[in-house]
Scaffold this active site. Structure first.
Site, mmCIF file in Angstrom:
data_model
loop_
_atom_site.group_PDB
_atom_site.id
_atom_site.type_symbol
_atom_site.label_atom_id
_atom_site.label_comp_id
_atom_site.label_asym_id
_atom_site.label_seq_id
_atom_site.Cartn_x
_atom_site.Cartn_y
_atom_site.Cartn_z
ATOM 1 N N SER A 152 53.262 -49.553 69.745
ATOM 2 C CA SER A 152 53.179 -48.751 68.580
ATOM 3 C C SER A 152 52.268 -49.836 67.409
ATOM 4 O O SER A 152 51.470 -50.823 68.259
ATOM 5 C CB SER A 152 54.093 -48.277 67.946
ATOM 6 O OG SER A 152 53.837 -47.561 66.632
ATOM 7 N N HIS A 200 55.890 -40.774 71.296
ATOM 8 C CA HIS A 200 55.558 -41.863 71.109
ATOM 9 C C HIS A 200 55.764 -43.120 71.836
ATOM 10 O O HIS A 200 55.582 -43.957 71.540
ATOM 11 C CB HIS A 200 55.574 -41.932 69.571
ATOM 12 C CG HIS A 200 55.330 -43.022 69.307
ATOM 13 N ND1 HIS A 200 53.959 -43.126 68.951
ATOM 14 C CD2 HIS A 200 55.374 -43.758 67.753
ATOM 15 C CE1 HIS A 200 53.344 -44.565 68.568
ATOM 16 N NE2 HIS A 200 54.160 -45.108 68.194
ATOM 17 N N ASP A 233 50.910 -37.758 72.372
ATOM 18 C CA ASP A 233 52.040 -38.380 71.541
ATOM 19 C C ASP A 233 51.653 -37.829 69.415
ATOM 20 O O ASP A 233 50.588 -37.863 69.298
ATOM 21 C CB ASP A 233 51.285 -39.578 70.767
ATOM 22 C CG ASP A 233 51.655 -40.832 70.850
ATOM 23 O OD1 ASP A 233 52.850 -40.473 69.096
ATOM 24 O OD2 ASP A 233 52.138 -41.933 70.483
#
Lengths: 427, 283
Positions: B95, B245, B217
């Site tokens: 991320s 995610h 996602d």
């Protein structure tokens, strides 16, 4: 519910058996399907990827959504606000993956027409016979009241934080003001006086409270210097006001008439006149003049005292004597108090020490006998044993002594030492 | 300041193997990687850590000024690399950490030799000709919800973590700390993350780079994965058959084996060394 059925007797008039039967039949009629659909909370089941597989009518009603638009078409996170979605992805799902169950997560649902609905979500993962995760079951409890309450708490917390910050800023401002005021009551540094050595120290018991002790050393004319040291009764702003008045009165009075008794008398008149009636204010003070003689290196000292501990003279040969001024009364109490004066000559290496009673009143634990005041005799012994007799050395040693009292020193303490410079190193 | 203690640095795996650093993103902590570590540990020295403000990192080391910029987090990475005297290590960032890795690789180029970007996004808010997946209003709403959800964020995580008889291997410490973030620090991390725009950094990446995106996602959509792949010179893009995610949790096997295959490509087996198990067999 049961009492509305007219064919049945009122429950309270019937026997216990009738109530139990009626309750049972009501429960039997309540289908599991209806219990699921119309439960007082939302139910959803999702596949492990979040796809909604089942949702109950309560939840659909809350959100104003049709079953056919939801089941198989939306993911659980699609029901959430953006904030909730990110929270779901970054917190909820990782936790659920790890724990297989979570409860009490605060999320906000977003329904048709932008309707918002705060909920508390609990979820469990249902596993298959091999232990593989099959689906997620979640209950969503209406948290509107709770959210409103939390918002109240949050508002209260924010205003408390703002008040605390304001209070801290006020306190900082107040301490700055107090520090500036305190500094105005004392000389920043002692002036250099030809033929004289001097040193001073001020211990503040509390940064929050203005001290009532004061001292000063200042020129009167080309040959004479004035000095004083004293202690105003009380503490805080009122005491500071008296201290300020005292300091500037003594300086002005000395310029008019440097005689020590005259200076203290003027101060007495001013304080007595200013603070009459219900708010008497007074102080103790030693006022003196110094006249250094460049020929001999000696310094002629005259002092007067009003109710203050006598000045201590430490001679170059380490003998000590008090410059007694018997009978001097507190300044500011009586219209015409008796004030006594005394005089001495400081030979080279001699030092005159003035102090306030914070020093001698400090509590000290002696030989297990509990708390005792430090006292005049101990001070005299200490001074006699100082490394050398110069004012700087004496004040240094006394500063260390004050620090050694720790908690026992609970009052402000002022020290002023004035000496005739030694012509040669004392043997 | 002791960097190891500050960032709760954990070193595991094969002590004399090439080093791979696994960096968590916004939300949780190094435990995000627990299902992937076994795929790497037999051949690689695996470094795990928590950013200051997350997990078990020292909260006393946190300052709003430093951690309001991604560069502050990249500084954590650079300092950990220096502390461990890493050279040419692989950095795997999930991320927002993927972009933190890009920043760190630029600031300490000797120490970071390759990047794996897991579900990266260089900008979350849509822009002219760019789809980040969120509108500016969405992110404002997120940040506002962090404010209004204050109690939810501070109070919700601790009580939800209950004993889990089905996963006895999870220690008490782990279960009580996982995701339990200080709300003030989490808010700053969220703001820093979701308002960031690091698109310009991508073209300057010079190390071998693998981009891992998920099939579906909600935070980093496919367009973003394609954008990152196109912008990082010579990068490889792999779309994982995973949803959500956090593929390292939802699809740890495939995530681990893709990372492993990329690393093995960079570090061909030494013929003299004992044979390492194949990636697929490593768990």
């Amino acid at each position: 519910m049961m009492s509305r059925t007219s064919s049945e007797p009122e429950p309270f008039e019937a026997g216990d058996g009738a109530v139990t039967d009626a309750a049972f039949s009501a429960l039997l009629e309540d289908s599991a399907e209806d219990l699921y659909e119309r439960a007082p909370c939302g139910y959803v089941s999702t596949l492990m990827d979040g796809t909604l597989a089942k949702a109950n009518a309560t939840l659909l009603d809350w959100l104003g959504l049709r079953r056919e638009d939801v089941v198989g078409r939306m993911r659980f996170s699609d029901l959430l606000t953006v904030g909730g979605r990110i929270y779901y992805e970054t917190h909820f799902e990782p936790l659920l993956r790890m724990k297989s169950e979570i409860s009490g997560i605060a999320l906000e649902l977003k329904g048709a027409g932008g309707v918002r609905m705060p909920v508390l979500v609990s979820a469990v993962v249902k596993h298959g016979s091999e232990g593989e995760p099959l689906l997620i079951r979640a209950t969503l409890a209406d948290a509107r009241d709770r959210r409103a309450y939390e918002e109240e708490l949050l508002r209260a917390r924010r205003s408390a934080e703002a008040a605390r910050r304001e209070a801290e800023a006020d306190r900082a401002r107040l301490q700055d003001a107090l520090a500036a005021l305190q500094q105005s009551l004392l000389p920043a540094t002692l002036p250099a006086v030809p033929g004289l050595e001097s040193a001073s120290y001020y211990h503040t018991a509390s940064p929050d409270r203005l001290g009532g002790d004061f001292y000063d050393l200042f020129p009167i004319d080309g040959e004479q210097w004035g000095f004083f040291l004293g202690d105003v009764c009380g503490k805080g702003p009122q005491a500071a006001a008296v201290t300020s008045l005292t300091r500037y009165t003594l300086r002005a009075a000395a310029l008019h008439d440097p005689d020590p008794v005259a200076a203290l008398s003027t101060l007495n008149t001013v304080l007595h006149e200013r603070y009459t009636g219900s708010d008497p204010r007074y102080c103790t003070a030693v006022f003196g003049t110094l006249r250094p003689d460049p020929e001999t290196g000696q310094v002629a000292v005259r002092v007067a005292s009003g109710g203050h501990p006598p000045a201590l003279v430490l001679r170059a040969d380490r003998s000590t004597e008090y410059l007694e001024t018997p009978g001097g009364l507190l300044i500011g109490i009586l219209p015409n108090p008796p004030l006594a004066s005394a005089a001495t000559i400081l030979a080279p290496g001699d030092t005159l020490l003035l102090h306030t009673d914070g020093l001698t009143e400090a509590r000290t634990a002696l030989g297990g006998r509990g708390s005792e005041r430090y006292g005049d005799d101990a001070l005299r012994e200490f001074v006699r044993a100082a490394p050398d007799t110069s004012p700087a050395s004496l004040v240094d040693a006394l500063t260390g002594l004050l620090e050694s009292f720790g908690e026992g020193l609970d009052d402000d303490t002022a020290l002023l030492a004035l000496g005739a410079p030694a012509t040669e190193k004392p043997v | 300041m002791d960097t190891r203690r500050r960032n709760n640095v954990v070193v595991t795996g094969r002590a004399d193997g090439p080093t791979v650093v696994l960096a968590h993103g916004f939300g949780c902590d190094q435990n995000m990687w627990r299902l992937v570590v076994p795929a790497l540990a037999d051949r690689y020295r695996v470094v795990l850590f928590d950013y200051v403000g997350s997990g078990q990192a020292d909260p006393a080391a946190w300052s709003e000024a430093r951690y309001s910029r991604l560069e502050g987090y990249a500084q954590d990475v650079a300092e950990i690399c220096a502390e461990l005297e890493l050279r040419g290590a692989a950095f795997v960032g999930h991320s927002v950490s993927a972009m933190i890795g890009v920043l760190a690789a630029r600031s300490v180029p000797d120490r970071i030799g390759s990047l794996v970007m897991v579900a990266p996004s260089p900008r979350y808010i849509d822009d002219d000709g760019y789809r980040g997946g969120f509108t500016a209003e969405d992110i404002d709403e997120l940040l506002a919800s962090l404010e209004s959800n204050y109690l939810g964020w501070s109070g919700a995580m601790a009580p939800v973590i209950m004993g889990n008889p089905e996963r006895p291997e999870l220690g008490e410490e782990l279960t009580t700390s996982f995701c339990a973030t200080d709300p003030d620090m989490a808010r700053v991390f969220a703001r820093t993350t979701f308002l960031s725009d690091t698109r310009d950094e991508l073209k300057d990446v010079t190390v071998p780079t693998l981009v891992l995106e998920c099939r579906q996602d909600a935070i980093a959509p496919r367009e973003v994965g394609a954008y990152v792949h196109a912008a990082v010179p010579g990068s490889r893009l792999v779309t994982l058959d995973a949803t959500g995610h956090c593929p390292q949790l939802s699809a740890p096997e495939v995530t681990g084996s893709e990372i492993r295959a990329f690393l093995d490509g960079l570090h061909p087996a030494d013929p003299a060394a004992p044979a390492a198990p194949l990636p697929g067999d490593s768990r």
